[in-house]
Design an enzyme around this catalytic site. Structure first.
Site, PDB file in Angstrom:
ATOM      1  N   CYS A 297      95.987  15.337 -64.575  1.00 56.70           N
ATOM      2  CA  CYS A 297      96.254  15.636 -63.178  1.00 56.70           C
ATOM      3  C   CYS A 297      96.806  14.779 -61.985  1.00 56.70           C
ATOM      4  O   CYS A 297      97.099  14.866 -60.961  1.00 56.70           O
ATOM      5  CB  CYS A 297      94.172  15.591 -62.946  1.00 56.70           C
TER       6      CYS A 297
ATOM      7  N   HIS B 154      91.303  10.440 -62.908  1.00 60.93           N
ATOM      8  CA  HIS B 154      91.284  11.441 -62.113  1.00 60.93           C
ATOM      9  C   HIS B 154      92.490  11.743 -60.639  1.00 60.93           C
ATOM     10  O   HIS B 154      91.852  10.030 -59.639  1.00 60.93           O
ATOM     11  CB  HIS B 154      90.459  12.658 -61.907  1.00 60.93           C
TER      12      HIS B 154
ATOM     13  N   ASN C 284      93.026  19.242 -54.446  1.00 61.81           N
ATOM     14  CA  ASN C 284      91.526  18.722 -55.562  1.00 61.81           C
ATOM     15  C   ASN C 284      91.964  19.765 -56.994  1.00 61.81           C
ATOM     16  O   ASN C 284      91.812  21.195 -56.625  1.00 61.81           O
ATOM     17  CB  ASN C 284      90.346  18.501 -55.656  1.00 61.81           C
TER      18      ASN C 284
END
Length: 363
Positions: free
Chosen positions: A14, A119, A134
């Site tokens: 991520c 994250h 995202n």
């Protein structure tokens, strides 16, 4: 939104997706980020060695795993910060006292990097619109200017750390295109694995991936907009209904008062000499309170009843009609409801008109 670069989640990379979505291109790979992490680890090792390579602290440091990366692909904030320094970009903690003292409206910033439980994801302004990039989403999510501050506040409440990206971002095609046009999004992009999660039995325990999806997308700004609009319309309708009810009550009270005042003026005009101006009595009647009008009117009814009892005991049909329409009901006493007073006022008004017509016919 096809021109917007958006890397989807792969493994635990991520941090890589966050940086590339921020810069709008494949600028970093896991190998490059690992190199930055190893460089940070070496710098920290050298600082620890200054206290002596035989010290307990140094031996403990060598036995601990790296805090800048792990085997899953996670990278620390130090790695992300150093990667952005290559482009002259700096990270500032959004809720730090130093930044809050600046009093900058979030809408005037260019981008944010958000982190929660290892994250990372980017929220960036492209053209004149904001997008949630995202990597757990199937595509970019449009965020209105109205809900940007609320979106960030909700993230903070969920436990996110938010960093403001300061500096000039590299030029990109999406930013240039969206400077000239504005896009609309009819439906927010789904989360990766959302359709599969919806088809599962809700009674089964959720996996860690499902929980991460729920955590990293706390709410839907579009849905909140629809709900606020619905609540606004409902409140507006209730307000209009209350106004209508108040207007009806005001009209009823006004009709009762006018009827009582009209009957009182008829009474005064019949009993006063002709050379007395009636305007002064009309003004006086208008200034009387409702209670005073009720008492005077009741006194008038009692006086009229006494006069009728003294008249001939065998009145004609017209007199009977007059008696029944102008006298109050037996047993009413001194307390009359507004409805009774209104009815009596209407009867007297009709009787006055009838007598006036009869007088005109006799003339």
């Amino acid at each position: 939104m096809e021109s917007i670069f958006h890397e989807r989640q792969e493994g635990s990379l991520c941090a890589q997706h966050c940086l590339n979505n921020l810069l709008q291109g494949e600028y970093f790979s896991p190998v490059e980020l690992s190199s930055i992490a190893q460089q940070l680890d070496e710098e920290e090792r050298m600082r620890m060695a200054e206290g002596g390579v035989s010290s307990e602290e140094y031996r403990t440091f060598l036995q601990q795993p790296s805090v800048n990366m792990d085997d899953s692909g996670f990278f620390s904030i130090q790695v992300i910060s150093n990667a952005l320094k290559v482009w002259g970009l700096e990270l500032i903690l959004f809720n730090s006292p130093e930044y809050q003292r600046l009093g900058i409206d979030p809408i005037n910033e260019k981008s944010f990097i958000c982190n929660y439980k290892e994250h990372w994801f980017t929220v960036r302004k492209l053209g004149k619109q904001w997008f949630n990039l995202n990597s757990l989403l199937m595509g970019p999510e449009l965020i209105s200017d109205t809900y940007l501050a609320l979106f960030l506040a909700q993230l903070q409440q969920e436990g996110y750390s938010i960093f403001v990206v300061k500096g000039d971002l590299p030029d990109c095609e999406a930013d240039q295109l969206l400077q000239m046009i504005r896009v609309q999004q009819m439906q927010r992009p789904k989360l990766i694995g959302e359709e599969a999660a919806q088809s599962r039995d809700q009674r089964l325990p959720r996996s860690d991936a499902d929980q991460a999806v729920e955590v990293n997308h706390p709410f839907d700004g579009t849905g909140m907009l629809d709900e606020d609009e619905e609540n606004f319309q409902r409140a507006l309708a209730l307000s209009r209904q209350e106004i209508d009810m108040e207007d009806e009550e005001a009209d009823l009270r006004r009709a009762i008062q006018l009827s009582m005042q009209g009957s009182r003026r008829s009474e005064l005009s019949g009993s006063l000499p002709q050379n007395v101006p009636q305007s002064s009595h009309s003004s006086q009647t208008d200034s009387l309170s409702s209670e005073e009008l009720r008492r005077r009117r009741q006194a008038y009814f009692e006086k009229q009843q006494q006069q009728l009892q003294q008249q001939d005991q065998t009145p004609n049909l017209q007199d009977k009609a007059t008696l029944s329409s102008s006298t109050p009901e037996p047993g009413s006493g001194g307390d009359m409801s507004e409805e009774d007073m209104l009815q009596a006022a209407m009867n007297m008004s009709l009787e006055s008109v009838r007598n006036h017509l009869n007088s005109e016919e006799e003339k």
